[in-house]
Design a protein around this motif. Structure first.
Motif, PDB file in Angstrom:
ATOM      1  N   SER A 177      37.509  46.584  37.873  1.00 16.88           N
ATOM      2  CA  SER A 177      36.548  46.026  38.761  1.00 16.88           C
ATOM      3  C   SER A 177      35.292  45.964  37.433  1.00 16.88           C
ATOM      4  O   SER A 177      34.126  46.245  37.703  1.00 16.88           O
ATOM      5  CB  SER A 177      36.205  46.757  39.772  1.00 16.88           C
TER       6      SER A 177
ATOM      7  N   THR B 130      32.308  44.297  35.832  1.00 18.71           N
ATOM      8  CA  THR B 130      31.587  43.022  35.606  1.00 18.71           C
ATOM      9  C   THR B 130      30.663  43.113  34.565  1.00 18.71           C
ATOM     10  O   THR B 130      30.136  44.383  33.915  1.00 18.71           O
ATOM     11  CB  THR B 130      30.778  42.956  37.024  1.00 18.71           C
TER      12      THR B 130
ATOM     13  N   THR C 290      26.411  36.107  34.946  1.00 17.06           N
ATOM     14  CA  THR C 290      27.654  36.759  35.127  1.00 17.06           C
ATOM     15  C   THR C 290      28.533  36.434  34.063  1.00 17.06           C
ATOM     16  O   THR C 290      29.223  35.341  34.371  1.00 17.06           O
ATOM     17  CB  THR C 290      28.201  36.974  36.570  1.00 17.06           C
TER      18      THR C 290
ATOM     19  N   ASP D 195      33.068  38.371  35.856  1.00 13.22           N
ATOM     20  CA  ASP D 195      33.032  38.724  37.328  1.00 13.22           C
ATOM     21  C   ASP D 195      34.269  39.652  38.055  1.00 13.22           C
ATOM     22  O   ASP D 195      35.280  39.356  38.409  1.00 13.22           O
ATOM     23  CB  ASP D 195      32.963  37.430  38.159  1.00 13.22           C
ATOM     24  N   ASP D 196      33.805  40.781  38.240  1.00 12.14           N
ATOM     25  CA  ASP D 196      34.627  41.961  38.897  1.00 12.14           C
ATOM     26  C   ASP D 196      36.210  41.820  38.488  1.00 12.14           C
ATOM     27  O   ASP D 196      37.094  41.254  39.301  1.00 12.14           O
ATOM     28  CB  ASP D 196      34.648  41.548  40.375  1.00 12.14           C
TER      29      ASP D 196
ATOM     30  N   THR E 297      39.969  42.817  37.213  1.00 13.47           N
ATOM     31  CA  THR E 297      40.896  43.963  37.078  1.00 13.47           C
ATOM     32  C   THR E 297      42.043  43.374  36.615  1.00 13.47           C
ATOM     33  O   THR E 297      42.403  42.335  36.830  1.00 13.47           O
ATOM     34  CB  THR E 297      41.183  44.326  38.481  1.00 13.47           C
TER      35      THR E 297
ATOM     36  N   ARG F 131      29.305  46.917  35.302  1.00  8.02           N
ATOM     37  CA  ARG F 131      29.838  47.697  36.102  1.00  8.02           C
ATOM     38  C   ARG F 131      31.280  47.778  35.893  1.00  8.02           C
ATOM     39  O   ARG F 131      31.842  46.902  35.334  1.00  8.02           O
ATOM     40  CB  ARG F 131      29.607  47.184  37.515  1.00  8.02           C
ATOM     41  N   GLY F 132      32.027  48.871  36.595  1.00 10.02           N
ATOM     42  CA  GLY F 132      33.451  49.220  36.492  1.00 10.02           C
ATOM     43  C   GLY F 132      33.694  49.856  34.936  1.00 10.02           C
ATOM     44  O   GLY F 132      32.902  50.304  34.265  1.00 10.02           O
TER      45      GLY F 132
ATOM     46  N   ARG G 101      36.476  34.777  35.568  1.00 11.17           N
ATOM     47  CA  ARG G 101      37.441  35.339  36.416  1.00 11.17           C
ATOM     48  C   ARG G 101      38.837  35.163  35.850  1.00 11.17           C
ATOM     49  O   ARG G 101      39.132  34.171  35.110  1.00 11.17           O
ATOM     50  CB  ARG G 101      37.485  34.864  37.724  1.00 11.17           C
TER      51      ARG G 101
END
Length: 375
Positions: free
Chosen positions: A22, A24, A31, A34-35, A37, A71-72, A225
């Protein structure tokens, strides 16, 4: 490396070498990632593929330690690498510019990182000799970077990057400066070196052919992404979206609405007063659902007469012909104005074409030749 021999991503017991969990990454309001994984396995040659600005270099810079995720978590061999400074990571990065020291010989360029580490002096010579042999540069050890070719400089940068035996080598557009022929030869060298060392390679490229040639798996990216991660064969034959189908290789996209007509078979209404097209699809579609049929040009046959037993046959007119030596690509205009590309192999050495401009022809393909996609 044949896929059947090497597919750790299919083994549930195999632990990934790299994990993006996850993740970011923002630069102000923008951004970049983007999230995300994603898992990458040991000994993989993994390609990050996408247009400029899709986030692939940002991912690489986070792995190298030049950027931190907003984040992540990013893990290398099970450990969160965020607190580990770049020079302490078991990661090396090879830049597009190669960044060689112009005043140092090929030998000294390769030895540079080892001398700054704590490797005993007598081991440094052995390691450099090993790297020179691996990259076939023994004869050039005493030369300076300006005295060797671009392809050889590329190999010096590679040897220097591999000298400290990193767990992971990051390659940022490493072949960008090479001409087409040399680039192709170097792709195979890279694959050979990666296999011999067993180092995990992650390559960033916007060149689809390069990614398809070198990688065990490819991640196709767009706007921060990952759209699809799969083997090159899978990405080409079974794209999961129109974006991926369109980004990799040449493709015809025919839009229409689907109607189920039996087990995993669909009729596609695509043009007024035209017979529907037939497509096989494991992915279910409901009646009236909008769909896109993606068919590669090499899977479309072109003929003067209507083929008797084809699942799909449409009449059209030859608008354009691209002669590429081994193949010819025919651009055929269908009655509704849609242009479809069909390819034919030039197997005989003839000067006369079977079809020429303005000819009326039939294009045909099987129900399983295309991929039916929702978007």
């Amino acid at each position: 490396m044949p896929e059947s021999d090497f597919a750790p991503w299919n083994d549930p017991d195999e632990k990934p070498l790299i994990r993006f969990k996850s993740v970011t990454k923002k630069f102000g309001d923008f951004t970049a990632i983007d999230d995300l994984t994603l898992d990458i396995y040991e000994k993989e040659f993994f390609a990050l593929l996408g247009p400029s600005g899709c986030g692939k270099t940002t991912m690489m810079r986070m792995l190298a330690g030049f950027e931190a995720p907003t984040r992540g978590v990013i893990e290398l061999a099970g450990q969160d690498i965020a607190p580990v400074p770049p020079n302490k990571r078991a990661v090396n990065m090879m830049f597009q510019s190669y960044a060689l020291f112009p005043h140092l010989s090929v030998y000294e360029n390769i030895a540079f990182g080892l001398r700054r580490g704590d490797m005993p002096k007598h081991d440094i010579g052995d390691r450099v000799a090993e790297m020179l042999k691996l990259t076939r540069l023994e004869k050039f050890a005493a030369r300076k970077p300006h005295q060797i070719s671009g392809g050889q400089r590329q190999r010096v940068a590679l040897a220097r990057s591999l000298a400290k035996a990193p767990k992971l080598l990051l390659l940022d557009e490493p072949l960008g400066a090479l001409d087409a022929k040399l680039r192709q030869a170097t792709q195979f060298e890279l694959m050979d070196i990666q296999e011999k060392t067993g180092t995990t390679f992650v390559i960033v490229t916007h060149d689809q052919e390069e990614a398809m040639t070198v990688a065990s798996r490819v991640a196709v990216m767009d706007e921060g992404r990952v759209i699809q991660v799969a083997t090159p064969e899978h990405i080409y034959e079974m794209p999961n979206s129109v974006y991926v189908a369109d980004f990799i290789g040449d493709v015809n996209i025919i839009e229409g609405t689907a109607k189920p007509v039996g087990s995993e078979r669909y009729e596609i209404s695509w043009a007024d007063n035209k017979a529907p097209l037939i497509a096989a699809s494991e992915r279910p579609f409901s009646e009236g659902q909008n769909c896109h049929l993606a068919v590669r040009p090499e899977k479309i046959a072109i003929s003067a007469e209507r083929p008797a037993d084809a699942d799909n046959a449409v009449e059209g007119k030859v608008l354009d012909i691209a002669y590429l030596g081994n193949i010819s690509t025919y651009h055929v205009e269908l009655p509704g104005g849609q242009i479809v590309k069909a390819q034919a192999a030039n197997t005989r050495r003839v000067s006369r074409r079977t079809f020429t401009w303005e000819d009326t022809v039939w294009i045909s393909w099987t129900a399983t030749a295309g991929v039916l996609l929702p978007q």
